[in-house]
Scaffold this active site. Structure first.
Site, PDB file in Angstrom:
ATOM      1  CB  ALA A 122       0.213 -19.759   5.311  1.00 52.79           C
ATOM      2  CG  ASN A 181      -2.845  -1.791  11.916  1.00 55.94           C
ATOM      3  OD1 ASN A 181      -3.927  -2.370  11.831  1.00 55.94           O
ATOM      4  ND2 ASN A 181      -2.452  -0.888  11.034  1.00 55.94           N
ATOM      5  CE  LYS A 202      -1.210   2.238   7.482  1.00 53.05           C
ATOM      6  NZ  LYS A 202      -1.445   2.300   8.956  1.00 53.05           N
ATOM      7  CE1 TYR A 233      -2.551  -4.287   6.554  1.00 54.26           C
ATOM      8  CE2 TYR A 233      -2.751  -4.695   8.910  1.00 54.26           C
ATOM      9  CZ  TYR A 233      -2.650  -3.817   7.845  1.00 54.26           C
ATOM     10  OH  TYR A 233      -2.640  -2.468   8.072  1.00 54.26           O
ATOM     11  NE  ARG A 255      -3.280   0.205   2.959  1.00 55.11           N
ATOM     12  CZ  ARG A 255      -3.864   0.311   4.165  1.00 55.11           C
ATOM     13  NH1 ARG A 255      -4.082  -0.800   4.875  1.00 55.11           N
ATOM     14  NH2 ARG A 255      -4.214   1.468   4.635  1.00 55.11           N
ATOM     15  CG  HIS A 261       2.195 -18.579   1.732  1.00 58.67           C
ATOM     16  ND1 HIS A 261       2.332 -18.843   0.389  1.00 58.67           N
ATOM     17  CD2 HIS A 261       3.240 -19.196   2.341  1.00 58.67           C
ATOM     18  CE1 HIS A 261       3.395 -19.597   0.184  1.00 58.67           C
ATOM     19  NE2 HIS A 261       3.971 -19.822   1.357  1.00 58.67           N
TER      20      HIS A 261
END
Length: 221
Positions: free
Chosen positions: A135, A141, A106, A121, A88, A118
């Site tokens: 994975a 966050n 991000k 985030y 991002r 895999h």
């Protein structure tokens, strides 16, 4: 074990000088975007391509046509960004890393040889040298009540002043598949997280987070 010097070998990141200016790693989160822009402007165009403004990709890196690289970001030498990866922005990705299918980054620093291969985030986080996220493991966050994150562990409670703070992984950390690292998680060097774990607080260096949140010291060879 919460300081930058205790968690990381800074010789394995382009952010070395920047991180040396802080005591705790989460103090560096707010300046990652500016850091990337500063570093990117000084990169040698003979070594780095610039496929779009404020995006720098080392010529030896491999980026799938279906991957998205948002500005600003730096992709290091020998790194592989696979099909469907979503960077991002504000991502400093080191050398020899793997950013895998459906992984999302991000506001992060990934040291060299980090693997998020895999369905991961990783947001508002710093991942140390050769750390690996299994994975489906993610960094959460933002707290559900949107309050500021406090780092808790070893009888300490450190106010960070941050609303967004994922996880700080020390060098050589292994996170098991489908684990959730809750806001403010700090994992010391050479520690392991069992699959399907819900982790919060501080995991000391050289320990294992087992099922049910039981934390034990690794046996020495």
């Amino acid at each position: 074990m919460l300081t930058i010097q205790q968690l990381y070998d800074l010789s394995h990141t382009m952010a070395r000088d920047y991180l040396n200016g802080f005591t705790y790693p989460w103090e560096a989160l707010s300046g990652i975007k500016a850091l990337i822009l500063s570093l990117g402007e000084k990169l040698d165009p003979a070594e780095y391509d610039q496929p779009s403004p404020q995006v720098w990709v080392h010529k030896t890196a491999t980026v799938a046509p279906t991957a998205y690289l948002g500005a600003p970001c730096i992709i290091g030498a020998g790194t592989e960004v696979r099909h469907g990866a979503f960077v991002r922005g504000s991502a400093l990705v080191g050398e020899g890393c793997v950013v895998g299918n459906s992984a999302e980054l991000k506001n992060v620093i990934l040291f060299d040889n980090v693997q998020v291969p895999h369905y991961n985030y990783v947001g508002d986080s710093i991942l140390g040298y050769k750390s690996h996220m299994g994975a489906g493991s993610i960094t959460s966050n933002v707290k559900s009540d949107k309050s500021l994150v406090v780092v808790r562990g070893g009888g300490e409670a450190i106010e960070t002043g941050l609303k967004k703070f994922g996880a700080m992984l020390g060098d050589y950390v292994e996170v098991g598949c489908n684990s959730v690292l809750n806001p403010g998680t700090v994992i010391g060097r050479n520690s392991n997280i069992y699959p399907l774990s819900c982790v919060r607080g501080v995991v000391p260096e050289g320990h294992i987070w087992k099922t049910g949140g039981v934390v034990v010291k690794k046996r020495e060879d």
